[in-house]
Scaffold this motif. Structure first.
Motif, PDB file in Angstrom:
ATOM      1  N   GLU A  21      45.795  33.450  43.040  1.00 17.41           N
ATOM      2  CA  GLU A  21      46.620  33.655  44.241  1.00 17.41           C
ATOM      3  C   GLU A  21      46.500  35.102  44.723  1.00 17.41           C
TER       4      GLU A  21
ATOM      5  N   LYS B 260      50.263  33.702  40.476  1.00 14.12           N
ATOM      6  CA  LYS B 260      49.474  32.902  39.536  1.00 14.12           C
ATOM      7  C   LYS B 260      47.996  33.269  39.655  1.00 14.12           C
ATOM      8  N   GLU B 261      47.216  32.777  38.697  1.00 14.07           N
ATOM      9  CA  GLU B 261      45.786  33.044  38.692  1.00 14.07           C
ATOM     10  C   GLU B 261      45.142  32.520  39.972  1.00 14.07           C
TER      11      GLU B 261
END
Length: 772
Positions: free
Chosen positions: A32, A29-30
């Motif tokens: 991570e 995800k964004e």
């Protein structure tokens, strides 16, 4: 053509590596970041390169969390996690693939840099680097991040002196006893300071005190004071008993009364003593209302006697022997201080819960053997664990089975077996003179008698009778001995078919005729086994078993038997065998990690027939090849020597045997996922005749034996089902000893694309359990 294929293969592998590497981060995800692990840099001018490398390895192993497992820089388990996706159900194939085979990504936000830095600093200080300084940082590349730690350990403090309590007049007994343990101390002058060694030293002293009767003493009652102010990066150590140590820990305790409850249950009223229930036998008070056991068995198992100083060693040996008797389900004990003027005596209580005296067990087995036979067997086993009230074990077994050879030269000739066996085991040595064993394992005397009827469909049947009497004993958990004072085997053929007799007439080597000869074998057999494979933490584990089999020696000397005089001496109308046979089986297991292991084996055997025999009896000869031997060749089809069993394609039931055997095996074992394990292996070996046989050219042992080794290789899968291991191996030969010299290596002939090559060379083995 070959070069073009190789280039394509390398290109495919390279692209696969790139795809797998990139695909793991695209699922993040964004914000991570995938955590790749920790790098530790050791900055020190006083440490050698080797020492810095070792410290770095130790420190990196302490950091948490651990990154996703990788192979050659790839993370296939993480890739499988991402590939499976979020399952819609808690059960099912996708959930199994994601959670059991795959591995959840380890993200950088789970890393606590400051905590890890403190752990590394504390570890270094405990190893004597008192001035160690650790800094932490991180590096990022794309969607991946690593933790970086830099440690400046400074000089390591070493031990200048070690001071124990004095053993002088006026010193307490406890201090004097501790002082006398100094000779074997782990704290050595000149060694680096190490907190783990100090902890081990406290445990060592405590163990020694337990041997001297200090029942209530504990390692925590000791302290090792450290004086680091003396300069030159050295420390003085002072071993002392803590001032707050309770008085009971400073006393030497002796054994008072010994109470034994051989029929203990969890009911409270079972520990009460009624005068009608008590048997006084030597130093023991036995509460056995049902009179289940003869008192003398406890005299053989108990290492404590009344008035003995308490010893932890005797304590453990007693519990081990009681457990090893095999008649108790639970064994526990307790010690209580006797309330008298001296307050230094212990009453010992042993609570023994017996197993059911009689039991019956029915087993249905799947089995394979070295001759590539696969089948099933039904066993019915009846046991009496306390036959004569002395913990004797009587076992009577009946069995029947069917075996089918699924591969090999002799498909279609099924084997039917039926028989029975009776074993009686005494938990002691039974002999005309007194024998003792000082280990925690009970010595055993074993008598066996058995019968088996075997019918090989369309060929013949064999009646086999066996009886033996001998001893089994262990020195410790690693060393085991077995001495069969005498083992008697009698084999008598019956129902030999015309088909088999016809084949005997056609067989010029005499191999087929050996199988149905009457055989009478009697004599002692001794075997010694050493193993440390039960110690799972060891990186190197070994197993060794040596067997010495001597038959007919005394009878041969008494009768002057000499087959070379033109006849054999007979007992009850049957010639008895006379030979000496030795065999050694050595195995080594090298554990690279919890999931990877290199297993190797060497088997060597030699048999020498003399006196009343020209050669070893058929059942005692050596065989090679098959599922647990050289897996690239059919069972019993190799050798002897360079003898070519393929000369006559119609040859029937070769079962080639020999007097000498050499076998070498090695295989790398790797857990792949879940219950599936993989292996790649290489096997080599052969058998030989001790004397030249004109009907088997090249079969005798010579200085060229290394040139006559059969070699095979292959790969396999093992399915660990916990209750059994199902093994599949696919193998093919690399070296065929029966080919002419100079042509025996057949590596250049390997062609997986050829159906003829596959049919002639590929061997599939299905078996249960590991080959070694």
């Amino acid at each position: 053509m070959i070069l073009r294929r190789f280039v394509k293969f390398v290109s495919f592998v390279a692209v696969s590596f790139l795809v797998l590497s990139c695909s793991n981060t695209r699922f993040l995800k964004e914000g991570e970041l995938l955590y790749l692990g920790a790098d530790v840099e050791v900055k020190s001018d006083s440490l050698s390169r080797k020492e810095r490398k070792a410290m770095r390895k130790e420190l990196e192993a302490l950091t948490r969390p651990r990154p996703n497992k990788s192979i050659l820089g790839l993370r296939p388990k993480l890739y499988i996690w991402n590939l499976a996706g979020e399952p819609k159900k808690e059960k099912g194939f996708r959930n199994w693939l994601r959670t059991k085979v795959g591995e959840e990504p380890v993200l950088f936000h789970q890393v606590d840099l400051d905590y890890n830095a403190d752990v590394l600093q504390s570890y270094a200080q405990n190893k004597g680097y008192f001035k160690a300084v650790v800094s932490a940082d991180s590096t990022r590349r794309g969607k991946k991040a690593k933790a970086n730690y830099v440690i400046t350990p400074g000089p390591r403090y070493t031990i200048k002196s070690v001071t124990f309590p004095k053993d002088t007049v006026g010193t307490s007994d406890l201090d004097s006893t501790i002082a006398r343990t100094q000779r074997r101390t782990l704290l050595k002058v000149g060694d680096g300071f190490d907190l783990d060694v100090i902890k081990s030293e406290r445990e060592r002293i405590d163990s020694r005190l337990k041997q001297k009767g200090y029942f209530f003493f504990k390692p925590d009652h000791l302290k090792v004071q450290v004086d680091s102010t003396i300069g030159e990066h050295k420390v003085d150590l002072f071993v002392k008993v803590k001032s707050d140590t309770p008085e009971e820990a400073k006393k030497v305790y002796k054994i008072n009364d010994i109470f034994i409850y051989p029929n203990f249950t969890v009911r409270k009223d079972t520990v009460g003593i009624d005068s009608t229930d008590v048997t006084y036998y030597k130093d023991f008070i036995i509460i056995d209302k049902q009179d289940l056991f003869k008192p003398r068995i406890f005299d053989r198992t108990m290492y404590f006697k009344k008035g003995d100083v308490y010893s932890r060693n005797n304590h453990n040996l007693t519990l081990s022997r009681l457990t090893n008797l095999g008649v108790f389900k639970f064994v526990k004990n307790d010690f209580k201080v006797v309330d008298d003027d001296t307050d230094d005596k212990l009453d010992a209580f042993y609570y023994l819960t017996p197993l059911p005296k009689k039991s019956i067990r029915i087993e249905v087995l799947g089995k394979t053997n070295s001759a590539n036979y696969t089948g099933s067997e039904l066993n019915v086993n009846w046991s009496n664990r306390n036959t004569f009230k002395g913990a004797e074990l009587l076992q009577i077994t009946g069995f029947g089975g069917l075996e089918v050879q699924v591969s090999g030269q002799n498909k279609g000739f099924n084997v039917y077996r039926v028989g029975g066996e009776a074993n009686l085991v005494w938990p002691r040595f039974i002999s005309p003179f007194k024998l003792e064993s000082a280990s925690g394992f009970m010595p055993r005397t074993k008598a066996t008698i058995g019968y088996e009827y075997q019918m090989r469909q369309q060929l013949y049947s064999l009646n086999s009778f066996k009886g033996s009497f001998g001893y089994l004993w262990k020195e410790n958990a690693r060393k085991e001995h077995e001495l069969k004072v005498s083992e008697i085997t009698y084999v008598n053929p019956g129902n030999v078919t015309d088909l088999y007799r016809q084949r005997i007439d056609e067989d010029q080597t005499g191999t087929l005729e050996k199988v149905i000869r009457q055989q009478l074998i009697f004599g002692p057999i001794y075997s010694y086994t050493y193993t440390n494979t039960m110690r799972q933490r060891l990186k190197h584990q070994i197993y060794f078993k040596g067997v010495l089999d001597v038959a007919g020696t005394i009878a041969g000397i008494a009768t002057g038997a000499n087959v070379r005089k033109g006849d054999t001496t007979k007992v009850f109308g049957v010639p008895f065998s006379q030979y000496v046979k030795v065999e050694a089986d050595f195995r080594h297991y090298w554990k690279f990690s919890d999931k990877t292991q290199l297993a190797s084996r060497i088997i060597a055997g030699y048999g020498y027939a003399y006196g009343n025999s020209y050669e070893l009896p058929f059942v005692k000869q050596f065989f090679i090849g098959g599922t647990n031997s050289i897996r690239a060749f059919r069972a019993r089809s190799i050798g002897p020597g360079s003898y070519d069993t393929t000369v006559n394609e119609d040859e029937f039931l070769p079962d080639q045997s020999g007097d000498i055997k050499l076998e070498l095996n090695t295989e790398i074992r790797q857990k792949l996922f879940s219950i599936v394990h993989g292996a790649a292996f290489v096997d080599a070996g052969n058998i030989w005749l001790r004397q030249k046989n004109p009907e088997k050219p090249g079969a005798e042992f010579s200085s060229k034996f290394l040139d006559e080794l059969a070699v095979g290789t292959g790969i396999g899968l093992r399915f660990d089902l916990s209750f059994l291991i199902l093994r599949t191996d696919l193998a093919f030969p690399l070296r065929k000893p029966y080919l002419p010299e100079g042509q025996r290596w057949v590596i250049d002939q390997i062609d997986f694309g050829s159906s003829n090559w596959r049919k002639e060379n590929l061997v599939f083995n299905l078996a249960i359990g590991y080959p070694f």
